[in-house]
Enzyme design. Structure first.
Site, mmCIF file in Angstrom:
data_model
loop_
_atom_site.group_PDB
_atom_site.id
_atom_site.type_symbol
_atom_site.label_atom_id
_atom_site.label_comp_id
_atom_site.label_asym_id
_atom_site.label_seq_id
_atom_site.Cartn_x
_atom_site.Cartn_y
_atom_site.Cartn_z
ATOM 1 N N GLU A 7 0.809 -1.220 0.000
ATOM 2 C CA GLU A 7 0.000 0.000 0.000
ATOM 3 C C GLU A 7 0.847 1.278 0.000
ATOM 4 O OE1 GLU A 7 -3.055 1.255 3.318
ATOM 5 O OE2 GLU A 7 -4.077 0.318 1.631
ATOM 6 N N LYS A 50 0.953 4.748 1.146
ATOM 7 C CA LYS A 50 0.221 5.388 2.233
ATOM 8 C C LYS A 50 1.125 6.439 2.876
ATOM 9 C CE LYS A 50 -2.287 3.688 6.318
ATOM 10 N NZ LYS A 50 -2.496 2.472 7.154
ATOM 11 N N LYS A 104 -7.926 2.681 -2.810
ATOM 12 C CA LYS A 104 -8.181 2.639 -1.374
ATOM 13 C C LYS A 104 -8.795 3.965 -0.967
ATOM 14 C CE LYS A 104 -7.607 -0.077 2.195
ATOM 15 N NZ LYS A 104 -6.498 0.069 3.087
ATOM 16 N N ASN A 143 -10.162 -6.927 8.128
ATOM 17 C CA ASN A 143 -9.296 -5.891 8.671
ATOM 18 C C ASN A 143 -9.050 -6.120 10.157
ATOM 19 O OD1 ASN A 143 -7.811 -3.584 9.078
ATOM 20 N ND2 ASN A 143 -9.071 -2.380 7.644
ATOM 21 N N GLU A 148 -5.750 -7.861 6.408
ATOM 22 C CA GLU A 148 -5.348 -6.456 6.281
ATOM 23 C C GLU A 148 -4.910 -5.869 7.620
ATOM 24 O OE1 GLU A 148 -8.636 -4.199 4.712
ATOM 25 O OE2 GLU A 148 -9.233 -5.792 3.361
ATOM 26 N N SER A 149 -3.885 -5.041 7.589
ATOM 27 C CA SER A 149 -3.501 -4.136 8.687
ATOM 28 C C SER A 149 -2.675 -4.751 9.796
ATOM 29 C CB SER A 149 -4.743 -3.480 9.325
ATOM 30 O OG SER A 149 -5.416 -2.663 8.411
HETATM 31 O O1 LIG Z 1 -4.619 3.254 8.853
HETATM 32 C C1 LIG Z 1 -5.386 3.976 9.510
HETATM 33 O O2 LIG Z 1 -5.017 4.706 10.470
HETATM 34 C C2 LIG Z 1 -6.848 4.014 9.163
HETATM 35 C C3 LIG Z 1 -7.708 4.813 9.924
HETATM 36 C C4 LIG Z 1 -9.068 4.857 9.600
HETATM 37 C C5 LIG Z 1 -9.566 4.133 8.506
HETATM 38 C C6 LIG Z 1 -8.715 3.327 7.741
HETATM 39 C C7 LIG Z 1 -7.370 3.264 8.082
HETATM 40 N N1 LIG Z 1 -6.485 2.490 7.341
HETATM 41 C C8 LIG Z 1 -6.923 1.747 6.208
HETATM 42 C C9 LIG Z 1 -6.367 0.374 6.310
HETATM 43 O O3 LIG Z 1 -7.046 -0.508 6.667
HETATM 44 C C10 LIG Z 1 -4.898 0.246 6.116
HETATM 45 O O4 LIG Z 1 -4.440 1.341 5.332
HETATM 46 C C11 LIG Z 1 -4.432 -1.024 5.410
HETATM 47 O O5 LIG Z 1 -5.158 -2.147 5.852
HETATM 48 C C12 LIG Z 1 -2.947 -1.222 5.715
HETATM 49 O O6 LIG Z 1 -2.794 -1.288 7.125
HETATM 50 P P1 LIG Z 1 -1.324 -1.024 7.764
HETATM 51 O O7 LIG Z 1 -0.374 -2.032 7.136
HETATM 52 O O8 LIG Z 1 -1.512 -1.235 9.248
HETATM 53 O O9 LIG Z 1 -0.955 0.384 7.400
#
Ligand SMILES: O=C(O)c1ccccc1NCC(=O)[C@H](O)[C@H](O)COP(=O)(O)O
Length: 254
Positions: free
Chosen positions: A51, A53, A112, A181, A214-215
């Site tokens: 991603e 970001k 996204k 997520n 995810e995340s």
């Molecule tokens: O990432 C955030 O802080 C966030 C806050 C509110 C809504 C969505 C958000 N992120 C979107 C995502 O779910 C992540 O960008 C994506 O899954 C990647 O997660 P990460 O590897 O932890 O950055």
């Protein structure tokens, strides 16, 4: 066909209501041909959706980066798809980022953003996305209708859930690419056991489509809980924090 966002809590609700206030249809460019998102994720081994970001509500400013440079590094590092943030206020993204990345890499792209109006699906397709994110916590019982509209536009959809109830809605809607997520988008809290738990439940309910975790992923050992269950993992912050995106991706997936 717009969802009622008035009761969506926390950060997610704030972002979504702002995005809804900004939707103003305009003539869209002719959509480019795009590669299949689903096929890319189904290649052997755990696929990575890397991603782009620049910032986020949970991490603040992460990295000043040219999205094209980041996407090219991800492609060199073995990403199977690239997720491009297009939400401008809290993530610093744009549709222009999506368009430029489309013109620079051959990988399938995920738009996204916080889709709260069907027009945003047409934008995603027109600016070069193979798929768009549909967040069940926002769309609720409209998820199926948004899926149908995406299909009509020739756009794939990553249908994202965080709870068992949202999983039921996604399965009922006919999701073919299901994202789980670990992050609660209202509170921003991350629990890495969420994806394996709901992933197993989806399979028990007979779901045979693509599964994406995810995340919150930063280290290779954290991906072990996904092996044999998930087809793909979506990673943003930990990669964007690394000095070398290509190297970080290679270390993550080996
Ligand atoms: O990432 C955030 O802080 C966030 C806050 C509110 C809504 C969505 C958000 N992120 C979107 C995502 O779910 C992540 O960008 C994506 O899954 C990647 O997660 P990460 O590897 O932890 O950055």
């Amino acid at each position: 066909m717009r969802p009622d966002l008035s009761r969506v809590p926390g950060v997610l609700g704030e972002i979504a209501r702002k995005r809804a206030s900004e939707v103003a249809p305009y003539p869209l460019p002719e959509p480019p041909s795009v590669p299949s998102f689903k096929e890319a994720l189904l290649r052997p081994g755990l696929s990575v959706i890397a991603e782009v970001k620049k910032q986020s509500p949970s991490a603040g400013v992460i990295r000043e980066v040219d999205p094209v440079e980041a996407a090219l590094a991800y492609a060199r590092g073995g990403a199977r798809a690239v997720s491009v943030l297009t939400e401008p206020h809290r993530f610093g993204g744009s549709l222009m980022d999506l368009k430029r990345v489309r013109e620079a890499v051959d990988l399938p792209l995920l738009r996204k953003d916080f889709v709260v109006d069907p027009f945003m699906l047409g934008e995603a397709r027109a600016f070069g996305a193979s798929a768009a994110l549909l967040i069940v916590a926002l769309l609720g019982e409209l998820t199926g209708a948004y899926l149908e509209e995406a299909r009509r536009l020739g756009l794939e959809a990553l249908v994202e859930v965080h709870t068992e109830r949202e999983l039921e809605i996604a399965l009922e809607a006919g999701a073919e690419i299901l994202g789980i997520n670990n992050r609660d988008l209202a509170t921003l809290q991350i629990h890495l056991e969420t994806a394996p738990r709901l992933g197993r439940l989806a399979r028990e309910r007979g779901y045979s489509g693509v599964l994406v975790a995810e995340s919150g992923y930063a280290r290779r050992e954290e991906l072990k809980a996904l092996e044999g269950l998930f087809d793909a993992v979506l990673v943003g912050t930990s990669l964007m924090r690394s000095p070398n995106l290509e190297e970080a991706l290679r270390q993550l997936v080996g």
